[in-house]
Scaffold this motif. Structure first.
Motif, PDB file in Angstrom:
ATOM      1  N   GLU A  28       0.818  -1.215   0.000  1.00 26.43           N
ATOM      2  CA  GLU A  28       0.000   0.000   0.000  1.00 26.43           C
ATOM      3  C   GLU A  28       0.850   1.262   0.000  1.00 26.43           C
ATOM      4  O   GLU A  28       0.394   2.331  -0.410  1.00 26.43           O
ATOM      5  N   ALA A  29       2.119   1.138   0.426  1.00 23.78           N
ATOM      6  CA  ALA A  29       2.997   2.311   0.446  1.00 23.78           C
ATOM      7  C   ALA A  29       3.262   2.840  -0.960  1.00 23.78           C
ATOM      8  O   ALA A  29       3.585   4.017  -1.125  1.00 23.78           O
ATOM      9  N   ILE A  84      16.351   0.995  14.229  1.00 29.37           N
ATOM     10  CA  ILE A  84      15.862   2.366  14.053  1.00 29.37           C
ATOM     11  C   ILE A  84      16.929   3.423  14.369  1.00 29.37           C
ATOM     12  O   ILE A  84      17.104   4.376  13.587  1.00 29.37           O
ATOM     13  N   PRO A  85      17.682   3.323  15.492  1.00 28.41           N
ATOM     14  CA  PRO A  85      18.713   4.348  15.750  1.00 28.41           C
ATOM     15  C   PRO A  85      19.742   4.447  14.629  1.00 28.41           C
ATOM     16  O   PRO A  85      20.167   5.547  14.266  1.00 28.41           O
ATOM     17  N   LEU A  86      20.151   3.294  14.073  1.00 27.44           N
ATOM     18  CA  LEU A  86      21.110   3.322  12.972  1.00 27.44           C
ATOM     19  C   LEU A  86      20.484   3.993  11.748  1.00 27.44           C
ATOM     20  O   LEU A  86      21.161   4.716  11.001  1.00 27.44           O
ATOM     21  N   GLY A  87      19.184   3.772  11.548  1.00 25.25           N
ATOM     22  CA  GLY A  87      18.491   4.415  10.442  1.00 25.25           C
ATOM     23  C   GLY A  87      18.463   5.926  10.595  1.00 25.25           C
ATOM     24  O   GLY A  87      18.634   6.669   9.612  1.00 25.25           O
ATOM     25  N   ILE A 138      16.331  -0.120  10.134  1.00 28.62           N
ATOM     26  CA  ILE A 138      17.221   0.894   9.557  1.00 28.62           C
ATOM     27  C   ILE A 138      16.485   1.719   8.508  1.00 28.62           C
ATOM     28  O   ILE A 138      16.501   2.959   8.526  1.00 28.62           O
ATOM     29  N   LEU A 139      15.807   1.035   7.581  1.00 27.13           N
ATOM     30  CA  LEU A 139      15.100   1.748   6.521  1.00 27.13           C
ATOM     31  C   LEU A 139      13.896   2.510   7.060  1.00 27.13           C
ATOM     32  O   LEU A 139      13.562   3.590   6.563  1.00 27.13           O
ATOM     33  N   GLY A 144      11.271   5.688   6.509  1.00 27.66           N
ATOM     34  CA  GLY A 144       9.904   5.200   6.644  1.00 27.66           C
ATOM     35  C   GLY A 144       9.586   4.043   5.718  1.00 27.66           C
ATOM     36  O   GLY A 144       8.424   3.822   5.379  1.00 27.66           O
ATOM     37  N   MET A 145      10.598   3.275   5.302  1.00 32.94           N
ATOM     38  CA  MET A 145      10.398   2.179   4.344  1.00 32.94           C
ATOM     39  C   MET A 145      10.690   0.834   5.008  1.00 32.94           C
ATOM     40  O   MET A 145      11.627   0.132   4.643  1.00 32.94           O
ATOM     41  N   ASN A 146       9.908   0.451   5.994  1.00 39.45           N
ATOM     42  CA  ASN A 146      10.131  -0.832   6.669  1.00 39.45           C
ATOM     43  C   ASN A 146       9.908  -2.026   5.755  1.00 39.45           C
ATOM     44  O   ASN A 146      10.508  -3.089   5.945  1.00 39.45           O
ATOM     45  N   GLY A 147       9.024  -1.897   4.793  1.00 38.71           N
ATOM     46  CA  GLY A 147       8.460  -3.034   4.086  1.00 38.71           C
ATOM     47  C   GLY A 147       9.386  -3.948   3.322  1.00 38.71           C
ATOM     48  O   GLY A 147       9.318  -5.176   3.488  1.00 38.71           O
TER      49      GLY A 147
END
Length: 244
Positions: A28-29, A84-87, A138-139, A144-147
């Motif tokens: 959906e993204a 997430i912190p590395l991202g 990270i992404l 905002g691209m976890n997928g």
């Protein structure tokens, strides 16, 4: 003041995005925020899309919780938090175009290989789940691209269409809730966001039902073909963004 035409387009976009998400568990993204941003500010479009994401994931998990690979979802969610912190650091230190170009090439190469190979490589267990969850974090933290890493992992695990769809929602539900808390703390959960979300609920409900019916009609092999086609579309979009 946003007119009725914008409302109708918003509902149409959310219906399409929700149908894709309900049928395949992801994708959906590619539709929601890019198209919504054409008719409303991104500051409104992104929270609306996340609220719809929470709704879709919650309904699917409630309906099909028996199909959720709880262990897989757990490892993916926990390892995401460490990524997430590395991202966030990546967002500051490395050019976005470079990261998107590398990711696009990897995704396109992976899906092309899997479509060309008669017997795709498979992961037999969850020992590497942390790696894909970490990559998703990270992404997600950066752009905002976890997928993409999650979809690649599901494809490598060879999950059935039902398990693929349900397990990804077991990941997206807590991840989207955390994201929405962030929007709320940032003051981005505004009255227009609530209005569009409430207006969308009837079409979102219809799209969830139709998507679930489509998912249950797909065979395992055909579903994986659709998954890789979706990944190729994501890779092409990322590559176009990096070049632009």
């Amino acid at each position: 003041m946003i007119g009725d035409g914008t409302t109708a387009l918003t509902l149409a976009v959310l219906f399409l995005a929700t149908f894709i998400r309900s049928a395949f568990g992801f994708g959906e993204a590619l539709v929601a925020v890019p198209l919504l941003a054409l008719v409303m500010p991104v500051e409104v479009a992104a929270p609306v899309a996340v609220l719809v994401s929470i709704t879709v994931a919650g309904v699917i998990v409630a309906q099909d919780w028996r199909h959720v690979h709880v262990r897989s979802a757990w490892w993916l969610v926990v390892s995401t938090m460490f990524g997430i912190p590395l991202g966030l650091w990546l967002l500051i230190a490395v050019a976005e175009s470079v990261v998107k170009a590398i990711l696009a090439v990897v995704i396109i190469a992976f899906s092309t290989y899997c479509l060309a190979r008669r017997r795709p490589f498979e992961l037999r267990d969850d020992r590497l789940a942390w790696l894909f969850g970490f990559g998703a974090g990270i992404l997600g933290g950066a752009y905002g691209m976890n997928g993409p890493p999650l979809v690649v992992y599901g494809a490598l695990r060879g999950w059935s269409p039902q398990h693929f769809r349900a397990t990804l929602q077991g990941y997206f539900l807590p991840a989207s809730l955390v994201g929405m808390v962030g929007y709320w703390l940032a003051g981005l959960w505004t009255p227009p966001v609530t209005r569009y979300y409430l207006l969308s609920l009837p079409v979102v409900a219809a799209a969830i039902v139709l998507g679930r019916m489509a998912n249950h009609r797909m065979s395992g092999r055909r579903f994986l073909i659709y998954v890789h086609i979706g990944l190729l579309a994501i890779g092409a979009l990322l590559l176009a963004q990096s070049i632009r």
